[in-house]
Write a protein that holds these residues in place. Structure first.
Motif, PDB file in Angstrom:
ATOM      1  N   LYS A   1       0.856  -1.182   0.000  1.00 19.81           N
ATOM      2  CA  LYS A   1       0.000   0.000   0.000  1.00 19.81           C
ATOM      3  C   LYS A   1       0.893   1.233   0.000  1.00 19.81           C
TER       4      LYS A   1
ATOM      5  N   LYS B   1      -6.605   5.367  -7.807  1.00 25.88           N
ATOM      6  CA  LYS B   1      -7.309   4.209  -7.240  1.00 25.88           C
ATOM      7  C   LYS B   1      -7.524   3.112  -8.272  1.00 25.88           C
TER       8      LYS B   1
ATOM      9  N   GLN C   1      -4.429   0.817  -8.298  1.00 27.56           N
ATOM     10  CA  GLN C   1      -3.864   0.286  -7.056  1.00 27.56           C
ATOM     11  C   GLN C   1      -3.729  -1.237  -7.071  1.00 27.56           C
TER      12      GLN C   1
END
Length: 146
Positions: A28, A36, A39
């Motif tokens: 992370k 996003k 990710q």
């Protein structure tokens, strides 16, 4: 399953949902809020050691990729190894450079080349059109899970 063929060497890359969820937590990065949509892919590629962050908990997604970094990603992604007794010699790549091995591997199998002056230009930013041209060397085939 994705079947990857590079210079007649076949690699299979398998994806497991539980591994991906673990990777997202382990990898992370603090600077991916505006990304996003990327990710999961970044976490998966990090888990497989194909991409790496730039600093502690930083990925720097807006940075351009250099030719040396691109070589490293290709070599890691396809798990390419060679007999390193005959390295490709570039005037601007030294054995002390972090990218020495990956540049030599990528050049040896024909993924990346140097310029007419015998330099690799490892710190030059990778152009999107050059990366897209890699498809003549790499063949991806999607095959059903068995």
């Amino acid at each position: 399953m994705i079947k990857v063929v590079l210079n007649d060497k076949v690699n299979y890359v398998l994806y497991e949902d539980t591994q991906l969820n673990t990777a997202i937590e382990m990898f992370k990065y603090d600077d991916l809020d505006a990304y996003k949509w990327a990710q999961e892919s970044i976490a998966e590629l990090s888990m497989k050691n194909i991409v790496k962050g730039t600093a502690n908990k930083k990925f720097s997604p807006s940075d351009n990729v250099t030719r040396a970094e691109f070589a490293a990603m290709l070599v890691r992604a396809f798990d390419i190894t060679i007999d390193e007794s005959n390295p490709v010699v570039f005037g601007d790549v030294s054995i002390e450079d972090w990218f020495y091995d990956v540049v030599n591997i990528a050049a040896s199998v024909g993924l990346l080349k140097g310029d007419e002056n015998g330099n690799f230009n490892p710190t030059i930013k990778m152009l999107q059109r050059l990366a897209a041209g890699m498809n003549r060397h790499i063949e991806l085939k999607f095959v059903p899970n068995t």
